[in-house]
Each structure stands twice: as C-alpha cells, then as structure tokens.
Design a protein around this motif. Structure first.
Motif, PDB file in Angstrom:
ATOM      1  N   ARG A  18       0.830  -1.207   0.000  1.00 28.33           N
ATOM      2  CA  ARG A  18       0.000   0.000   0.000  1.00 28.33           C
ATOM      3  C   ARG A  18       0.867   1.260   0.000  1.00 28.33           C
ATOM      4  NH1 ARG A  18      -3.333   2.706  -2.384  1.00 28.33           N
ATOM      5  NH2 ARG A  18      -4.473   4.289  -1.179  1.00 28.33           N
ATOM      6  N   LEU A  19       1.966   1.240   0.736  1.00 28.77           N
ATOM      7  CA  LEU A  19       2.870   2.383   0.726  1.00 28.77           C
ATOM      8  C   LEU A  19       3.434   2.622  -0.671  1.00 28.77           C
ATOM      9  CD1 LEU A  19       4.767   1.877   4.101  1.00 28.77           C
ATOM     10  CD2 LEU A  19       3.341   3.845   3.497  1.00 28.77           C
ATOM     11  N   HIS A  20       3.751   1.532  -1.360  1.00 36.30           N
ATOM     12  CA  HIS A  20       4.263   1.670  -2.725  1.00 36.30           C
ATOM     13  C   HIS A  20       3.204   2.303  -3.623  1.00 36.30           C
ATOM     14  CE1 HIS A  20       6.528   0.836  -6.353  1.00 36.30           C
ATOM     15  NE2 HIS A  20       5.462   0.222  -6.862  1.00 36.30           N
ATOM     16  N   GLU A  21       1.947   1.867  -3.465  1.00 39.47           N
ATOM     17  CA  GLU A  21       0.866   2.441  -4.267  1.00 39.47           C
ATOM     18  C   GLU A  21       0.700   3.928  -3.954  1.00 39.47           C
ATOM     19  OE1 GLU A  21      -2.466   0.092  -3.194  1.00 39.47           O
ATOM     20  OE2 GLU A  21      -1.803  -1.698  -4.299  1.00 39.47           O
ATOM     21  N   MET A  22       0.799   4.285  -2.682  1.00 42.33           N
ATOM     22  CA  MET A  22       0.646   5.688  -2.294  1.00 42.33           C
ATOM     23  C   MET A  22       1.780   6.542  -2.845  1.00 42.33           C
ATOM     24  SD  MET A  22      -0.625   5.135   1.655  1.00 42.33           S
ATOM     25  CE  MET A  22      -0.955   6.872   2.002  1.00 42.33           C
TER      26      MET A  22
END
Length: 315
Positions: A18-22
């Motif tokens: 999710r951090l990568h997506e953000m």
C-alpha cells in the motif's frame, strides 16, 4: 479458522504494497489519515512481535538524508508517541515465528517517511521511527530522526513539545546532558506558551529536564525540576506522576547521602581533631587517657556528656 488474524509477514507485506501504491499517486493526493493508519499498524507490529535478539546496538551508521516529496496539502495527524527508557523485551507473539517486529516497523516507517507529502506528517512518522530505533538501542539514529523532525517543524524554537521531549530523552541516553537539558527547557517553554497543552505533557518536560540534570550530577536542580513536574500532576493518575515521585525520592535520598558524607568529612578533618586536642589537655590535668570517637546524633545524652567534658570546668 477465518477469524484468525493474518500472520505478521502477510500484514507487513500488505502495508508495504500500500505504501508503494501511495508513493505512485500524483503530488498532493496522498491521504495523510491513511498514512497515519499505516504508522499505527507498524507500531503494533513492533509491540506485538518484539525482536528475538535483545542486545542493544548503537554502532550502525546514521542513515543518509533523504529528500521526500513535499506538498502544500494538509492532513489530520495524531501525536507521536513519547520516548521513554524501556528494558529489552523478549520474543513473543502467536504465528510470529522469527518475525522481527521492530525491524519490520523500521522498514515500514522509513518507507512512510518517503511517502509523506507534508512536513507535519513527515515529522510524526520520524518521531515514531525514532522511538522504535531508541528502543532497539540505536540512539544515534534516533537522534538523527528527531533532529530531522525538529527541522521540519521549523527548528527548536517552534518544534512540537513531543518532538522536543523525545529529543531530550535521546540526548540523555547519549549522555549529552547539556543538550538534553537545553531541549527540555525549550519543551517547557513551548508547553507553557499554549494553554491547551495538557498538564501531563508539561510535567513530562520537567521530568526529562530533571532526568538530564540528575545524570549530570546537578542534584539540587534536578530535584527542583521533579518537584515542579509533580506539582502539575499530583492530583491526577497520569503515568508520569509515578515516575516523577520515584525520581524525586531517589534524588532526595542521594542529596541526603551526599550531605551526610560531607558532614562526616568535615567532622574528620575539623571537629574531631579540635576535640581530641582539648581532651588531651584535660587528660594531662586529670591524669586520664582519653578515647574519642564521633558522637552519635541518635544519643543526645552522650552528646551532653561530651559537651560537659569539653567545655566544663578546667578546660
């Protein structure tokens, strides 16, 4: 069992994804509230799955300065946790295996720092990252993160009290007592300038000041700081109340012990030789051989007899 929690490795992997997506979102579209929920999840991993190797280390290199994205967007954030000295915790946690919660938390929080798009959010993440690193025994790295957080908040003069509290605790752990006391003073000023700040936070600032001064052997000033902090929370159940009371009692005992040692030194070097000399003068007149020792404060009768021997007739 569908109700069983996901293994920590699955949780951590999902958070990283999710951090990568953000991080791929357009500038200004990162949700600060969601980022804070990831920070809380990372801190839960650190708490629930403590590292197996409890040996404290502070020999790692300070990480290189990063240049995270910045934006004028705002986000609702929660206050970072405060740094307090803790004992190494043993490995625990169902389905944890050899999962290292603190190590994983550091990775997630470091990732979150790069994703954060506002100075406010980045400061909160850095504070939490510093708390994890200090609990791992990596105090120099914790100080580095906290100094960055203070910079994001405009420097010591305008930094949030919680950042200053964490930094003063980290400086004390580094044995940089002058810096710790100075930062704690800044925290007290910042707290007292804002009537909305809760008394327990102001008391914590006084506690950190007292801890730095006590470690620097400034016992009287440390006692004063502990007293001022305790007065703010004496009628509350705040956690810092117990710490302040215990530290105040400890420093007062140490002051009393130092005073007793000082009194005994003065007795041995000044009072006792004078009394012995006078006693020998009496013995030569009376034909007796005196023996002499320090009078006991708990025996007033002996003190009276001694005074009579020293200042009575014939002296």
């Amino acid at each position: 069992d569908s109700s069983a929690p996901d293994p920590p490795t699955v949780v951590a992997s999902r958070l990283h994804d999710r951090l990568h997506e953000m991080s791929m979102l357009p500038e200004g579209e990162c949700d600060g509230n969601e980022l804070m929920s990831i920070v809380r999840a990372a801190m839960s991993l650190e708490r629930d799955y403590p590292q197996r190797n409890t040996a404290a280390r502070d020999d790692a290199a300070v990480p290189a300065e990063r240049s995270p994205r910045t934006s004028d967007s705002t986000a609702t954030t929660r206050k970072p946790t405060t740094t307090t000295p803790t004992s190494p915790r043993s490995h625990a946690g169902a389905n944890g295996g050899d999962f290292d919660g603190p190590e994983e938390a550091v990775g997630l929080l470091s990732h979150a720092v790069r994703v954060a798009t506002t100075a406010e959010v980045r400061s909160v993440v850095l504070n939490n990252l510093a708390c994890v690193e200090q609990r791992r025994g990596r105090v120099a790295i914790a100080v580095h993160h906290l100094e960055r957080a203070a910079d994001h908040e405009g420097g010591f003069a305008t930094a949030l009290p919680v950042t200053l509290l964490n930094l003063s605790a980290a400086y004390t752990a580094q044995k940089h007592y002058a810096e710790a006391a100075a930062v704690a003073h800044h925290a007290i000023k910042r707290c007292t300038a804002d009537a909305a700040i809760r008394p327990s936070l102001v008391a914590s600032a006084h506690y950190n000041l007292g801890a730095a001064l006590m470690a620097a052997d400034e016992l009287d000033h440390a006692a004063s700081a502990f007293r001022k902090g305790f007065a703010l929370v004496a009628d509350t159940t705040a956690d810092v109340r117990t710490k302040l009371l215990g530290s105040l009692e400890a420093v007062e005992k140490l002051i009393a012990s130092r005073q007793q040692q000082s009194d005994e030194t003065k007795w041995a070097s000044n009072v006792r030789p004078t009394l012995i000399r006078k006693a020998h003068q009496m013995s030569r007149k009376q034909g007796a051989t005196p023996t002499f020792s320090k009078p006991s404060a708990a025996s007033p009768v002996q003190d009276a007899e001694l005074a009579s021997r020293v200042i009575g007739p014939g002296t």
